[in-house]
Design a protein around this motif. Structure first.
Motif, mmCIF file in Angstrom:
data_model
loop_
_atom_site.group_PDB
_atom_site.id
_atom_site.type_symbol
_atom_site.label_atom_id
_atom_site.label_comp_id
_atom_site.label_asym_id
_atom_site.label_seq_id
_atom_site.Cartn_x
_atom_site.Cartn_y
_atom_site.Cartn_z
ATOM 1 N N UNK A 70 11.319 -1.120 -7.995
ATOM 2 C CA UNK A 70 10.502 -2.121 -7.316
ATOM 3 C C UNK A 70 10.399 -1.670 -5.855
ATOM 4 N N UNK A 71 9.183 -1.414 -5.409
ATOM 5 C CA UNK A 71 8.964 -0.847 -4.090
ATOM 6 C C UNK A 71 8.870 -1.944 -3.025
ATOM 7 N N UNK A 72 9.164 -1.570 -1.790
ATOM 8 C CA UNK A 72 9.143 -2.498 -0.664
ATOM 9 C C UNK A 72 7.878 -2.307 0.168
ATOM 10 N N UNK A 73 7.304 -3.414 0.618
ATOM 11 C CA UNK A 73 6.208 -3.389 1.587
ATOM 12 C C UNK A 73 6.648 -4.219 2.784
ATOM 13 N N UNK A 74 6.600 -3.610 3.964
ATOM 14 C CA UNK A 74 7.047 -4.261 5.189
ATOM 15 C C UNK A 74 5.822 -4.495 6.073
ATOM 16 N N UNK A 82 5.258 5.224 3.505
ATOM 17 C CA UNK A 82 3.803 5.330 3.509
ATOM 18 C C UNK A 82 3.241 4.431 4.603
ATOM 19 N N UNK A 83 2.402 5.028 5.460
ATOM 20 C CA UNK A 83 1.673 4.276 6.465
ATOM 21 C C UNK A 83 0.182 4.491 6.231
ATOM 22 N N UNK A 85 -1.640 0.549 -1.636
ATOM 23 C CA UNK A 85 -2.904 -0.133 -1.378
ATOM 24 C C UNK A 85 -2.728 -1.257 -0.369
ATOM 25 N N UNK A 86 -1.637 -1.985 -0.454
ATOM 26 C CA UNK A 86 -1.406 -3.082 0.484
ATOM 27 C C UNK A 86 -1.281 -2.563 1.911
ATOM 28 N N UNK A 127 5.047 0.949 3.620
ATOM 29 C CA UNK A 127 5.522 0.823 2.241
ATOM 30 C C UNK A 127 6.664 1.813 2.037
ATOM 31 N N UNK A 128 7.702 1.363 1.365
ATOM 32 C CA UNK A 128 8.832 2.232 1.041
ATOM 33 C C UNK A 128 8.893 2.372 -0.475
#
Length: 405
Positions: free
Chosen positions: A239-243, A288-289, A352-353, A361-362
């Motif tokens: 489950x990936x993280x989005x900050x 990811x940026x 995408x977010x 995104x991590x």
């Protein structure tokens, strides 16, 4: 694979994290049949998973109640005449899953492995109580003696009562089980078998909360799919993280102080391939940026010892724990809150977010089964949303309402 000897361990701090009662039946899982509501033939063939439970993400208790009432009045759903267990099978590109749907007592011996978000638990409890029904079934894994598996194999030789091809290509089939022989065999098997919560920690915690806050037996049970992991192993996915609030440049600069950070070329699939390769050596994360992707590896060992000095020993080598202890908590100082840490089950959706809304995104790898067992035996809950077990049960095969069960 998690086995029954591991699952018998029920550490106190995990119970407290989930809000359990001290009066738990610690001998196993207590299940009973229930009268499920199912879509009729004319309505089920065109239905998709998202259309079954629109309230799960956006609805209110009144909207959920109104929607379900409308389905009842129009005949879109009908309730089974007899209380049943339900043999369930899904097959397709997402994998194979077989188990039995049943109503599980909230005080059964269930072992969580992740922390929960109190705000989310409260929202789910409010939704269920206001609508008078449960939401999607919780996914439980156990190590059985063959009784449940025998019932499943018997059912697979018969025509299913319900069959749905969902939008992701999975074929879902359901068989109501009313035969007393099978009901008794499954009940007796599970009575001596603890289970781990593979998916649905928040729904389970909400069910416990409702039972504590309501008199009577109305909320004593919740629906769950029980899967014998000896015969139907579950898949582990990250489950990936989005900050969303993280400043990309600052996050990368700070990460470089304690990690080796290198830029990546190609697309998401190439990034995941690099991540999986590096993760076999040590902690690795793809950052990811909106301007590109980078892989963070080789954290300074002295730094890790310092930042993890108060962390449980069983978690220190787990990559996800390193992510939270070092990057998210210490270097980036991002609070653990739903508004500051979002979760995505696919790398593509996480990326995408970020492309649409900025932030970082991590991309991660899941914990191994051995790491999960080690944490459980040590009495340690993993960070929230640490891993995804699957494939998930279809949300709309059968519904359980509180009234009438």
């Amino acid at each position: 694979m998690l086995n029954s000897s591991n699952l018998h361990e029920r550490p106190e701090n995990i119970q407290q994290a989930q809000g359990d009662s001290p009066h738990r039946d610690s001998t196993g899982v207590h299940v009973v049949p229930f009268r499920g509501w199912r879509f009729t033939e004319d309505h089920r063939v065109t239905s998709k998973p998202s259309s079954f439970t629109p309230w799960a993400q956006h609805g209110t208790p009144s909207q959920l109640a109104d929607t379900f009432t409308a389905w009842q009045q129009t005949g879109a759903v009908v309730q089974d005449r007899d209380s049943s267990f339900y043999v369930y099978e899904q097959t397709g590109p997402q994998g194979v899953q077989r188990g039995v749907l049943a109503a599980v007592h909230v005080q059964s011996d269930l072992c969580p492995h992740e922390q929960v978000i109190p705000e989310k638990v409260n929202a789910i409890a409010e939704l269920m109580e206001g609508a008078g029904m449960n939401l999607d079934p919780v996914l439980l894994g156990f190590s059985g003696d063959g009784s449940t598996t025998g019932c499943i194999r018997y059912s697979l030789t018969r025509e299913p009562a319900m069959e749905i091809l969902s939008a992701d290509g999975q074929l879902h089939r359901l068989w109501p089980i009313t035969d007393g022989h099978w009901i008794e065999a499954i009940t007796e098997e599970l009575r001596t078998r603890p289970a781990h919560i593979a998916d649905g920690h928040h729904r389970h915690a909400a069910a416990l909360q409702l039972q504590r806050s309501n008199e009577g037996r109305a909320w004593d049970y919740f629906p769950a799919l029980l899967v014998d992991i000896e015969t139907s192993p579950m898949q582990l996915s990250p489950i990936h993280r989005v900050l969303p609030s993280a400043d990309p440049c600052q996050a990368l600069d700070t990460a470089r102080t304690q990690f080796k950070v290198q830029s990546l070329s190609g697309g998401v699939d190439d990034w995941i391939a690099s991540l999986n390769q590096q993760a076999t050596i040590g902690p690795a994360f793809v950052l990811v940026t909106s301007h590109g992707a980078y892989i963070a590896t080789d954290p300074h060992l002295d730094y890790l010892k310092q930042v993890q000095r108060d962390s449980p020993a069983s978690l220190r080598n787990m990559h996800l724990a390193v992510l939270h202890d070092a990057l998210i908590d210490d270097l980036w100082k991002i609070p653990d809150h739903p508004e500051t840490i979002n979760y995505e089950h696919t790398a593509q959706s996480a990326v995408q977010r970020v492309l649409e809304n900025s932030g970082v995104a991590v991309l991660t790898t899941p914990p191994t089964r051995e790491e999960l067992e080690s944490a459980a035996l040590a009495g340690v809950c993993l960070p929230r949303k640490s891993t995804s077990f699957g494939p998930k049960p279809h949300p709309g095969l059968t519904f359980r309402t509180i009234e009438g069960n």
